[in-house]
Design a protein around this motif. Sequence first.
Motif, PDB file in Angstrom:
ATOM      1  N   SER A 309       0.821  -1.321   0.044  1.00  0.00           N
ATOM      2  CA  SER A 309      -0.119   0.127  -0.182  1.00  0.00           C
ATOM      3  C   SER A 309       0.923   1.262   0.108  1.00  0.00           C
ATOM      4  O   SER A 309       0.186   2.381  -0.454  1.00  0.00           O
ATOM      5  N   ASN A 332      -2.012   5.495  -3.074  1.00  0.00           N
ATOM      6  CA  ASN A 332      -2.718   4.757  -3.075  1.00  0.00           C
ATOM      7  C   ASN A 332      -3.920   4.933  -2.065  1.00  0.00           C
ATOM      8  O   ASN A 332      -4.930   4.463  -2.355  1.00  0.00           O
ATOM      9  N   TYR A 333      -3.598   5.594  -0.948  1.00  0.00           N
ATOM     10  CA  TYR A 333      -4.683   5.901  -0.006  1.00  0.00           C
ATOM     11  C   TYR A 333      -5.635   6.833  -0.585  1.00  0.00           C
ATOM     12  O   TYR A 333      -6.847   7.016  -0.195  1.00  0.00           O
ATOM     13  N   ALA A 336      -7.976   4.878  -2.623  1.00  0.00           N
ATOM     14  CA  ALA A 336      -8.769   3.937  -1.781  1.00  0.00           C
ATOM     15  C   ALA A 336      -9.871   4.959  -1.210  1.00  0.00           C
ATOM     16  O   ALA A 336     -11.039   4.469  -0.746  1.00  0.00           O
ATOM     17  N   ALA A 537      -4.674  -2.589  -1.969  1.00  0.00           N
ATOM     18  CA  ALA A 537      -3.979  -2.958  -0.705  1.00  0.00           C
ATOM     19  C   ALA A 537      -4.131  -1.726   0.295  1.00  0.00           C
ATOM     20  O   ALA A 537      -4.576  -2.165   1.362  1.00  0.00           O
ATOM     21  N   ALA A 538      -4.178  -0.617  -0.068  1.00  0.00           N
ATOM     22  CA  ALA A 538      -4.747   0.744   0.883  1.00  0.00           C
ATOM     23  C   ALA A 538      -6.007   0.348   1.108  1.00  0.00           C
ATOM     24  O   ALA A 538      -6.467   0.504   2.436  1.00  0.00           O
TER      25      ALA A 538
END
Length: 565
Positions: A309, A332-333, A336, A537-538
């Motif tokens: 992430s 990535n967050y 997300a 993943a995040a």
Amino acid sequence: MLALPGLAYILVFTLYPILNNFYLSLHEQDIYGHLHWVGLGNYKWFTVDPYFNNILHNTLLYSLATPTIDIILAVPIAIALKRIGGKWLIPLMVSAFIPWVTAAMAWYLFLNPNYGLGYYLFAYGIIHTNPMMSKWTIVLIDVWETLPTSVLLIYAGLRAIPKSIEEAAHADGLTGAKKLLSVDLPLVIPNILTAFILATLAGFFTFDPIYIGTSQAGPRILDDLAFYAYVNFFNLEPGYAAALIVLMTIISTILSVAYLKLMYSKKAMRLPVPRFIPNKEVPKVLHYLVLGIVLVFILVPFAWLILVSLKTPLEVIQTPPTILPHHISLGNYKCALWVSCNHPGVPMGGLPFLITSLGVSTINVLITVLLAGMLAYAMSVHRFGGNKLVTYILYLTATPTLIYIIPFYIILKHLNIINTWWGLILVYPVMTIPYNTWILYNYYKTFPKQMEEAALADGMSRIKAFFKVVLPLNKSGLSVAAIYAFIFSWGALVFPLAFTYTPLDLRHFWRLSGAETYSIYIAMLMSPATASYGAVAAAGILSSLPPLVLLVLARNNLEKLWGLR
């Protein structure tokens, strides 16, 4: 009056679906949606369905391998916990609190032969087949999720051995492995068998890992009966899907009856103790070794999720894959949470999905705690319903929610609340009320009835006495029930998949229309069409945070959370 709302909900929304599935399984639907009687035709199709044998084989594999591996691992872990101390229990429980869909995604990222540690497993010859295509990956994920509960069940049984028995064994000179085989294990056999049955049910109704794995392995390769029933229902074969669900209901009922008998069983079972078994304690270092190995098994996939992430998109798909990120990135967050990251069909990132999950889960907690609390109090303190109702509630706790999909879909469609928050709010309690009723039923067993009688003597009605006197005195039990209800609804995948098809429309939030949840968002990011391993993943980390916070809050009540005491 206290029991009526919860009882009415349970009877209407559990008995009706079971009966409706059977009725529907005797019919076939035409292209206009009309049902036609076909008798046992759908059941006869089992014998000619080209996929059925493979699906039955997969179902048996998941149902037998999962509990067998679970128990083989759980017994030594529980013994080590008792010897070393319960403080290891919290990290061991991590995987049980992570949503199933996140667990499946974490393992598939971890084992990815191109971008995960699976690359090195291939490079060093440890594995020779693609784990993304393997049915044993499904078993691995099932074990990862169910092992902590099995450990907890057996550990609770070991801790409950009366002190007098421990002292008598000590006086007889029994210790170590000999005491374990001749005294401890015979007393916890019911706990071990209960753990076996629960793991069997979890394996039998595996859904989320197959939903995630199918996008990697291809259709019908990993399917079991539960997933195949879901596929047939959405392929406009509701009669055949219902026949599959009836078959599963029969099997799960047999397993549930065994579970019920074990829950009430206190019988010890004598085990043969060979002469060569040593009568001395195992060195503590071996117990530490066991717990260390299982901690690696539990925590490494989650650690890999965190590392992925934090990588940039280019580094995520680098070959050979890096272990530690070269540059820490939070991009990535953003995907997300609130940026679409150019994925078609995924507007505004995960924010609308996250809002729906939080909103629906919170409302479900309130409904569940209220209805289950009133019903459990009436059952436990006033003996409402007697043993028959207690048995039915216990049966429902071991009945998977998948069997409710088709009848609930019909109900929601008639009410015109498909793809709305209202639909999920109506159906979620069927997942959570039975288990919470059982948890609170045990809590209220020790409630002093004189408190209610005093309130009645002061002129309060029974309902007012419940809310003014009983509820405030049971905050601990209600908080445990609330945690369980939140965890279950937060990670739900089957119901949102079946009853929703768009995310919440934030421009018209007040309509509560569009109800896809964060679990669906994770599955969308994992699909080959929109694969974004860093973002998924995040999203997995974000989906795990609320349950893990609750794990810390519930650390002193872990056994109560699973209704063990």
